[in-house]
Write an enzyme that holds these catalytic residues in place. Structure first.
Site, mmCIF file in Angstrom:
data_model
loop_
_atom_site.group_PDB
_atom_site.id
_atom_site.type_symbol
_atom_site.label_atom_id
_atom_site.label_comp_id
_atom_site.label_asym_id
_atom_site.label_seq_id
_atom_site.Cartn_x
_atom_site.Cartn_y
_atom_site.Cartn_z
ATOM 1 N N SER A 1 -16.583 10.538 -5.660
ATOM 2 C CA SER A 1 -16.098 10.191 -4.330
ATOM 3 C C SER A 1 -16.989 9.162 -3.651
ATOM 4 O O SER A 1 -18.210 9.211 -3.725
ATOM 5 C CB SER A 1 -16.034 11.418 -3.446
ATOM 6 O OG SER A 1 -15.849 11.016 -2.116
ATOM 7 N N GLY B 1 9.221 11.911 -8.165
ATOM 8 C CA GLY B 1 7.781 12.001 -7.951
ATOM 9 C C GLY B 1 7.474 13.076 -6.936
ATOM 10 O O GLY B 1 8.182 13.232 -5.932
ATOM 11 N N ARG C 1 -14.590 -1.233 -0.803
ATOM 12 C CA ARG C 1 -14.594 -1.022 -2.240
ATOM 13 C C ARG C 1 -14.590 -2.311 -3.045
ATOM 14 O O ARG C 1 -15.340 -2.440 -4.007
ATOM 15 C CB ARG C 1 -13.363 -0.193 -2.624
ATOM 16 C CG ARG C 1 -13.478 1.213 -2.121
ATOM 17 C CD ARG C 1 -12.222 1.994 -2.385
ATOM 18 N NE ARG C 1 -12.436 3.372 -1.937
ATOM 19 C CZ ARG C 1 -11.490 4.300 -1.943
ATOM 20 N NH1 ARG C 1 -10.278 4.005 -2.358
ATOM 21 N NH2 ARG C 1 -11.745 5.523 -1.532
ATOM 22 N N ARG D 1 -7.363 -1.628 -0.376
ATOM 23 C CA ARG D 1 -7.149 -0.432 0.426
ATOM 24 C C ARG D 1 -8.497 0.151 0.819
ATOM 25 O O ARG D 1 -9.419 0.200 0.020
ATOM 26 C CB ARG D 1 -6.363 0.607 -0.381
ATOM 27 C CG ARG D 1 -6.129 1.889 0.360
ATOM 28 C CD ARG D 1 -5.269 2.863 -0.428
ATOM 29 N NE ARG D 1 -5.895 3.325 -1.644
ATOM 30 C CZ ARG D 1 -6.889 4.218 -1.702
ATOM 31 N NH1 ARG D 1 -7.384 4.711 -0.577
ATOM 32 N NH2 ARG D 1 -7.384 4.596 -2.858
ATOM 33 N N LEU E 1 -4.157 8.698 1.090
ATOM 34 C CA LEU E 1 -3.572 9.981 1.457
ATOM 35 C C LEU E 1 -2.793 9.809 2.752
ATOM 36 O O LEU E 1 -1.700 10.345 2.924
ATOM 37 C CB LEU E 1 -4.680 11.021 1.624
ATOM 38 C CG LEU E 1 -5.575 11.230 0.402
ATOM 39 C CD1 LEU E 1 -6.563 12.362 0.670
ATOM 40 C CD2 LEU E 1 -4.754 11.566 -0.824
ATOM 41 N N GLY F 1 6.125 11.741 -2.372
ATOM 42 C CA GLY F 1 7.370 12.331 -2.873
ATOM 43 C C GLY F 1 7.526 13.780 -2.463
ATOM 44 O O GLY F 1 8.605 14.208 -2.036
ATOM 45 N N GLY G 1 4.111 13.658 -5.717
ATOM 46 C CA GLY G 1 2.770 13.516 -5.158
ATOM 47 C C GLY G 1 2.852 13.676 -3.653
ATOM 48 O O GLY G 1 3.800 14.271 -3.128
#
Lengths: 257, 636, 225
Positions: free
Chosen positions: B284, B40, B330, B435, B441, B45, B42
């Protein structure tokens, strides 16, 4: 709506390719172009044939994976969007749409509409980075960056590395891609120490990959999904010129190889 | 099985320092003798591979994309949190830690989250040094914004492309290591199995996606950073290529899967427009800083939004959560949207949507200011829907966006299989049951740049010279299993397409294991999924051959894994008989809010695989809170 | 790699060479036009100017050699770039669509080659006088070579004039893209100036065209005789 597709099919790099026609019927104008290809592929699969291979991933215009030249235009008819954000409402009902892969010697074809763009990775490897290792950084606010420089760097850094600039250029030149990375890093104070070395090495790798030179036609800028400006090419030309002037000794220049 | 989280001793704030003080190190001259496999590319990784390369290890980095710059971290828009307190608004490491733990509804491991908050500041420094063009003030200093679920401005951002810029930073560091010879990248290569030798993870089996070649790679340790499993639900904001295959195969080889039912449903996505839809696009969350969420007060009110007078609108987030308003976390915002839509007050053709209205902000700040803040997002909305959000309110609806669950790891980010490390969204460790915005990030980069490079040495120190050859019997066996499975998929030649099956699975998951879950629905799903899986293996049509690029075959393998994983997700959701964070069991609510059951469920549910269609075994890692007190999560 | 080698080998270096030589040649095109426009001041002025040039060989030959060198470099490097550019795409698109690219920008090689052939003809016509050796015998009252008469005679043929107008047109077409591109290649464009430079390039190209063709047209309509 219905459209007729002429799609480039080629089983592999060494087998001859040809256009194959497909009918796409009962489409919703709000479908994306790739969703239309999905539907066509579903039909092809149901007929027991092998579906069209095409690159795609995020489908929101940011990963740079999707490619395709649609009716002679890289990423299709719409301005500043990638293929994945091209919607069927941009086409006429009954239109014949020709879909080809990105074509450039430096982007060898893999299959159907998929090409190998790793030349871009090698250009970045040549110098598209700032040589810092994790752990060594000073505080984020230790070096102020003038807002206009940070904004300009961001404009350049917005490049998604899709290769449309190469696909659209009559010379298959990668100048827009390379200049975007050179400018992004050279504009920032963090990138200054390696400025000359970076531009010399990246241009050298760009040439070695077999991309053409820039004729300033502006096609690259026009098809770029992120609207990267031709002015970055001018900036790279300036940086390269400065680097040539500042590196007269062989030792310094060799260091950049 | 005893799941030991290996939390270091000492007070919470000193655990990470204590850990580093006591950690075993690898002699610099020996580092190049170790091969580390990182799957990975991203944020987690890419950052891990680059950093391990910088340290001097030999790294093999694998990705399914054509370049390590394209993983779906690239799509994160809003920003990255860090406890810098540049804004002098009362932020601190402790506050970020507490917000994250609370945001996760007290279902995350305290020590891990504290460490995350501690290293968050280093991430910003590292990224600035790499040339990430974060937004700045005219002074030249970094600027911040506030983000969902926080009352301080601690989010750093690069326009609406923060994920892309952070990923490019990691990618560039990775490319630097490639040029220095410490990292070798294998693009268009998919990990199809984990290889275990003498109980340790010592390699992987991959398929070259261009030639179809099945290959073995041996290493001294394996790092999986392959992201989440949200595509199990079919429609999600994930990239189309994002998949769970690597972690699922590792799970089948013995790694426990923790909290699979914790999935995040993001409130601000563009609603589904038709059956052909291949993915959902996120707008966003930063939009909620200036946009006001509302639906009509009357059921079935089909008037155009502009025709509905102010007093007939229900700004339900502001009404229900006065102190956080439109910035409520969220899971809470998503559920509130579902609630009003279930009441028949949803907007748009399908009735599955709510308005996100900028007219007040445009009146207050002017269109130019709004365009400066959100121009690219408004453009994107316009591209997709053909509507201008400057003129009419956006329509949004929740969609699967992130999975908090993942492979179980200890404080070292090592799974219960020695030598198998898991980083980023692929592990379960830091976000609990929900989260917060701008934390993914942060976690990916924390794991990749700062945690894993420090913790992996403790394992490697004792492993010098123990790397098997890639032609050992265990590899041959794994290669054979992988080959057989692919061959089996190719020989079915049934009538139904892969997408057809995947859509049907997604619908089951969304209907019975989506924003709200209940016992009857979950049990129903547990009946439907195995049946559908059986049908898949009998009637799926995978065209083409295995010996060249075959995207259908790639997809078929991944969907086959979703079928097995889906069952585990539902099982976990059924077992967790409480509501917490993104996991909302209708049986457990208080005025529509989650009602946790700390006495019975304050644990990590780690599932051990016992074979397909065999019931998995549940292991519980109790969550012990030394520093904080469990509280009811309130945003009112 | 030494800077000089990079200048010759890299694509950017080659573009600098094109820009430098292009700039020099552009300068000549401007000077040449200004010289020629003296025809409107009457025979004395232009014959005096020609005589001055002929009687200052260091200037004349310096300029001639310089121009020859610049043309050679511009031509050779241009051809080298054209070959590399063609090689960069081994398979053409079935549907070709020039996005944004102007016709001038896409046809620089063709317009350049035609202009080169015109230059050769033009030199043979007026400098080497191989086409009309009798022009050698034109002298004015002061015994100077009568360039004025030569121009009038040369442009009295409508076919010569049409060829001249087309060629100068192509040259200016070449320059309409070339001048702007020159600034781009040398990195002298930026956001603030880019539009002004491109606009100015077009104005200059049109100005040159008008300046040049005014002479044969004036001869044709009998204004200059």
């Amino acid at each position: 709506m219905n459209v007729k597709l002429r799609v480039w099919r080629q089983a592999g790099p060494d087998t001859p390719g040809k256009f194959v026609e497909y009918e796409a019927t009962g489409l919703n104008p709000n479908m994306s172009f790739l969703e239309m290809l999905d539907e066509v592929n579903e039909d092809i699969t149901k007929r027991g044939e092998e579906p069209i291979s095409f690159d795609h991933d995020c489908r929101e215009g940011i990963c740079g994976m999707c490619s395709c030249v649609i009716n002679g235009e890289a990423h299709g008819p719409e301005y500043k969007v990638a293929t994945c954000q091209t919607y069927m409402r941009s086409f006429q009902d009954g239109e014949t749409i020709t879909v080809e892969p990105f074509r450039a010697k430096a982007f060898p074809l893999i299959k159907d509409l998929i090409v190998n763009r790793s030349a871009f990775d090698r250009v970045i490897q040549a110098g598209g980075f700032i040589s810092t290792s994790a752990g060594s950084a000073p505080d984020g606010n230790a070096i102020p960056v003038p807002k206009q420089d940070a904004d300009a760097a961001m404009d350049a850094a917005a490049c998604i590395g899709c290769g449309a600039c190469v696909a659209a250029c009559k010379n298959a030149s990668a100048m827009l891609f390379v200049s975007a990375k050179v400018s992004h890093l050279n504009l920032l104070p963090q990138g200054k120490p390696e400025k000359d070395k970076r531009v010399l090495a990246m241009v050298q790798q760009m040439d070695a990959e077999g991309f053409g030179a820039c004729t300033v036609t502006g096609s690259c800028e026009a098809v770029c999904p992120k609207g990267i400006s031709l002015n970055f090419i001018a900036k790279m030309n300036r940086d390269y010129f400065g680097a040539l002037l500042r590196a007269p000794s062989k030792a310094k220049a060799a260091h950049a190889d | 099985m005893n799941l030991d989280a290996k939390i270091p001793s000492g007070p919470l704030a000193q655990k990470w320092d204590n850990y580093k003080r006591d950690a075993k190190l690898v002699n610099p001259a020996n580092k190049r003798k170790y091969d580390i496999i990182v799957v990975g590319t991203g944020l987690a990784g890419g950052a891990a591979a680059a950093t391990l390369g910088e340290l001097g290890y030999n790294v093999k980095s694998f990705c399914i994309q054509d370049s390590p710059r394209r993983a779906h971290s690239v799509a994160a828009q809003g920003g990255i949190n860090a406890a810098k307190n540049y804004q002098n608004d009362g932020d601190s490491v402790y506050r970020l830690f507490y917000d994250t733990i609370k945001g996760g509804d007290f279902r995350a491991r305290e020590a891990n989250v504290y460490r995350l908050a501690q290293v968050s500041a280093n991430i910003i420094d590292q990224c600035v040094a790499q040339g990430v063009p974060f937004a700045r003030e005219y002074s030249g200093y970094l600027t911040n914004r506030s983000f969902g679920g926080a009352q301080v401005s601690r989010t750093f951002y690069a326009r609406g492309q923060t994920g892309q810029q952070l990923l490019l930073g990691a990618y560039q560091s990775l490319m630097r290591q490639v040029s220095l010879g410490t990292v070798k990248v294998f693009p268009r290569t998919e990990m199809l199995d984990l290889v275990i030798v003498n109980g340790h993870a010592k390699g992987i089996v991959t398929r070259n996606l261009i030639t179809g070649a099945i290959e073995s790679h041996a290493g001294d340790a394996v790092v999986l950073a392959t992201g989440g499993y949200g595509n199990t639900w079919y429609l999600s904001t994930y990239g189309r290529g994002s998949n769970a295959t690597a972690i699922w195969r590792a799970h089948k080889k013995g790694a426990c899967f923790a909290n699979p039912c914790y999935a995040q449903i993001h409130p601000t996505c563009i609603p589904v427009s038709g059956d052909y839809q291949s993915k959902l696009t996120l707008m966003s969350e930063s939009l909620r800083n200036d946009g006001r969420v509302w639906v009509p007060k009357k059921v079935g009110d089909k008037r155009a939004p502009g025709d509905i007078p102010e007093d007939e609108r229900d700004y339900y987030l502001e009404r229900k959560y006065p102190s956080y308003g439109n910035l409520a976390p969220r899971d809470i915002s998503s559920r509130a949207a579902k609630q009003v839509c279930d009441e028949g007050r949803g907007v748009g053709e399908s009735g599955l949507g709510v308005y996100l209205d900028f007219s007040a902000a445009i009146q207050r700040l002017g269109e130019a200011k709004i365009a400066e803040r959100y121009g690219n997002l408004f453009d994107m909305y316009h591209e997709i829907t053909g509507e201008s959000a400057y003129k009419v309110p956006m329509r949004i609806y929740p969609a699967i966006h992130y999975t908090m669950g993942g492979l179980w790891v200890d404080y070292n980010l090592m799974s219960n299989v020695p030598g198998l490390f898991v980083a980023g969204e692929a592990n379960f460790s830091d976000h609990g049951a929900n989260r917060l915005g701008a934390s993914a990030l942060m976690q990916g980069l924390a794991d990749g740049y700062f945690v894993l490079p420090n913790t992996i040495s403790g394992y490697l120190a004792g492993q010098l010279g123990k790397r098997p050859k890639a032609d050992a019997a265990e590899f041959k066996q794994a290669e054979k299993e992988v080959g057989d499975r692919l061959q089996k998929l190719l020989t079915i030649r049934g009538k139904r397409t892969i997408t057809d099956f995947h859509k049907q699975l997604g619908k089951i998951m969304w209907d019975y294991c989506g924003m709200a879950r209940n016992e009857a629905g979950l049990k129903k799903a547990l009946e439907l999924i195995p049946k559908l899986r059986e049908e898949f293996w009998k009637d799926v049509n995978v065209p083409g051959e295995g010996g060249d690029l075959n995207q259908s075959l790639e997809r078929a393998g991944r969907v086959a894994d979703y079928f097995e994983l889906a069952e585990l997700i539902v099982l976990d959701a059924l077992m967790r008989d409480e509501s917490c964070g993104g996991h909302f069991r209708e049986e457990h609510q208080e005025e529509g809010e989650c009602k946790r059951n700390d006495e019975q469920f304050a644990y990590v549910a780690a599932w051990e695989h016992k074979g397909v269609s065999q019931p998995p075994v549940l292991h519980k890692e109790p969550l012990k809170y030394e520093e904080i007190h469990l509280a009811t999560r309130s945003y009112k | 790699m030494s800077p000089l080698l990079r200048l010759a080998k890299s694509s950017l270096g080659k573009k600098y060479l094109m820009a430098f030589t292009g700039f020099g040649l552009f300068g000549f095109v401007v000077m040449h036009m200004l010289g020629n426009l003296q025809v409107f001041l009457g025979p004395d002025a232009i014959n005096k100017y020609a005589h001055f040039l002929k009687s200052t060989p260091e200037l004349l030959w310096g300029a001639r050699l310089g121009l020859l060198a610049m043309v050679t470099v511009h031509f050779c490097v241009g051809i080298a770039l054209a070959i590399e550019n063609m090689q960069a795409r081994d398979q053409e698109y079935a549907v070709k669509r020039a996005v944004k690219a102007t016709l001038a920008s896409r046809t620089m090689v063709v317009s350049g080659l035609i202009v080169l052939s015109f230059i050769i003809y033009h030199l043979a016509h007026y400098t080497l006088l191989t086409i009309h050796p009798e022009y050698r015998n034109l002298h004015d009252d002061l015994g100077r070579h009568d360039v004025y008469r030569m121009i009038v005679l040369g442009f009295s043929s409508p076919s010569v004039v049409s060829f001249y107008v087309i060629s100068v047109g192509l040259l200016c077409f070449h320059l309409s893209h070339g001048i702007g591109a020159m600034f781009q290649s040398l990195g002298l464009k930026n956001e603030a100036y880019v539009e002004r430079i491109d606009c100015l390039a077009k104005i200059v190209a049109v100005g040159l065209f008008i300046g040049y063709i005014s002479i044969p047209l004036a001869v044709q309509i009998g204004m200059v005789k």
